[in-house]
Design an enzyme around this catalytic site. Sequence first.
Site, short mmCIF file in Angstrom:
data_model
loop_
_atom_site.label_atom_id
_atom_site.label_comp_id
_atom_site.label_asym_id
_atom_site.label_seq_id
_atom_site.Cartn_x
_atom_site.Cartn_y
_atom_site.Cartn_z
N HIS A 19 -6.67 23.27 -13.13
CA HIS A 19 -6.10 21.94 -12.88
C HIS A 19 -7.14 20.97 -12.30
O HIS A 19 -6.80 20.08 -11.52
CB HIS A 19 -4.86 22.02 -11.97
CG HIS A 19 -3.67 22.58 -12.69
ND1 HIS A 19 -2.79 21.80 -13.40
CD2 HIS A 19 -3.24 23.86 -12.85
CE1 HIS A 19 -1.86 22.57 -13.94
NE2 HIS A 19 -2.11 23.81 -13.63
N SER A 59 6.42 19.38 -44.94
CA SER A 59 5.60 18.62 -45.89
C SER A 59 5.62 17.15 -45.54
O SER A 59 6.55 16.66 -44.89
CB SER A 59 6.17 18.77 -47.31
OG SER A 59 6.13 20.12 -47.69
N GLU A 144 -2.59 15.69 -28.42
CA GLU A 144 -1.74 16.32 -27.40
C GLU A 144 -1.08 15.25 -26.51
O GLU A 144 0.09 15.34 -26.18
CB GLU A 144 -2.61 17.27 -26.56
CG GLU A 144 -1.86 18.03 -25.54
CD GLU A 144 -1.81 19.55 -25.78
OE1 GLU A 144 -2.44 20.05 -26.71
OE2 GLU A 144 -1.10 20.19 -25.00
N ASP A 156 -9.57 22.59 -22.53
CA ASP A 156 -9.25 23.51 -23.62
C ASP A 156 -9.97 23.10 -24.90
O ASP A 156 -10.64 23.90 -25.55
CB ASP A 156 -7.72 23.53 -23.88
CG ASP A 156 -6.94 23.96 -22.66
OD1 ASP A 156 -7.57 24.39 -21.67
OD2 ASP A 156 -5.70 23.87 -22.69
N TYR A 206 3.71 20.10 -15.53
CA TYR A 206 2.27 19.84 -15.71
C TYR A 206 2.00 18.33 -15.59
O TYR A 206 1.13 17.90 -14.83
CB TYR A 206 1.82 20.36 -17.09
CG TYR A 206 0.33 20.16 -17.31
CD1 TYR A 206 -0.57 21.17 -17.00
CD2 TYR A 206 -0.17 18.95 -17.80
CE1 TYR A 206 -1.94 20.98 -17.18
CE2 TYR A 206 -1.53 18.76 -17.98
CZ TYR A 206 -2.41 19.78 -17.67
OH TYR A 206 -3.76 19.58 -17.84
C1 GLA Z 1 -3.81 23.48 -19.52
C2 GLA Z 1 -4.39 22.13 -19.92
C3 GLA Z 1 -5.84 21.99 -19.45
C4 GLA Z 1 -5.98 22.32 -17.97
C5 GLA Z 1 -5.27 23.64 -17.64
C6 GLA Z 1 -5.24 23.92 -16.17
O1 GLA Z 1 -4.47 24.51 -20.21
O2 GLA Z 1 -4.35 21.96 -21.31
O3 GLA Z 1 -6.30 20.69 -19.71
O4 GLA Z 1 -5.52 21.28 -17.15
O5 GLA Z 1 -3.94 23.68 -18.12
O6 GLA Z 1 -6.52 24.11 -15.68
#
Ligand code: GLA
Length: 372
Positions: A19, A59, A144, A156, A206
């Site tokens: 985080h 599709s 996202e 990620d 989140y």
């Molecule tokens: C998810 C989010 C990342 C990051 C992690 C926590 O995976 O996609 O961007 O914030 O949580 O570290």
Amino acid sequence: MTDSIIIKSPGRINLIGEHLDYNGGYVFPGAINHNIILKFTKTQNNQCTIISEGFGSFSFNIQKPIKISSNHWENYILGVIHGIHKIRPDKLKGFNCEITSSLPEGAGIASSAALECGVAEGLNQLFNLNFSDHDLIDISVKAEHNFVKNNCGIMDQFSIIKGKAQKLILLNCATLKFEFFQFEFDDYSIILLNSNVKHNLSESEYNLRRKECEQALEIIQKHHSGYNYLVDVPENIIDELKDDLTDKLYKRAVFVSQENARVLKSVTHLKKREIVKFGELMYESHDGLSKKYEVSSSELDFLVELTKDLPYVVGSRMMGGGFGGSTINIVEKKFINEFLSLAYEKYKSKFNHNLVSLEVEISDGVGSANVI
Ligand code: GLA
């Protein structure tokens, strides 16, 4: 010109630094040897069909405006296509895509980002779009945010696009400067224990954590205007402003400040191969994630706790966004089987759920694959 291409897009682990990406801090991830496989084929018209082994099919017409779908999973793909359209209008033509995966979903190993990055890289190669790594990361993160409505950080997508075999990535999320860090744990392996539980609050909580961090920073900036990110604020300043912050915001800010310091300490320990000291930081990280940042779950806490009596586990903590998913454990290689049977048994008798384990290697990021 190729009419068909196969892409493999991996998940990621994060050694420590949770985080922190959306707080301008350091993270320490790497791509892993478990992938989503995407097979792209051009079609002769504007029609596109996506078939996913796990989720079904849909599709759309590539020339028509791309809209958010009410089927959640489709938005990972549609969001990427929408992003590509924006910066390379008219470059995409009809294509089909078949998706299979060995990445468990909801395990905290970034299967969503793997899907986004796999689609972005596949279309990049299929239609010669000449995207830089930075473009691919940006398109995937925006998919996202804008289509999935999850306000993730950059960790990620960055690790999936940039990943290299045997290399962890020490990434400064404020500057995006990074260095590769040779992964050498000699007698130890990285073992993920997937609790197999995903609490449905995960996305809303989140986004809420991210908001709380923004609120904490705003309050701090009223007193000290020099801080651009929450990670930059030292703990003594947070303490000084304790009465201005709510109890919740105070705890979030302290966690962020301490977790960033832990990443930097980890680097020092790992450079000196002080694996046990690094393990202690993993336990501290978990404790902060559980008590101060409040993103753990009873299952994850249990899995971390049970390792504390095991001399062959040097460190354990929850990994990823939280509210379920996996723990990451550094385990002495010769005790892996013993560890797994003990963890399965204890977890089953406590929660009546089956634990799924994954031994991971640090591997290359997204790219062409030769086999399905
Ligand atoms: C998810 C989010 C990342 C990051 C992690 C926590 O995976 O996609 O961007 O914030 O949580 O570290």
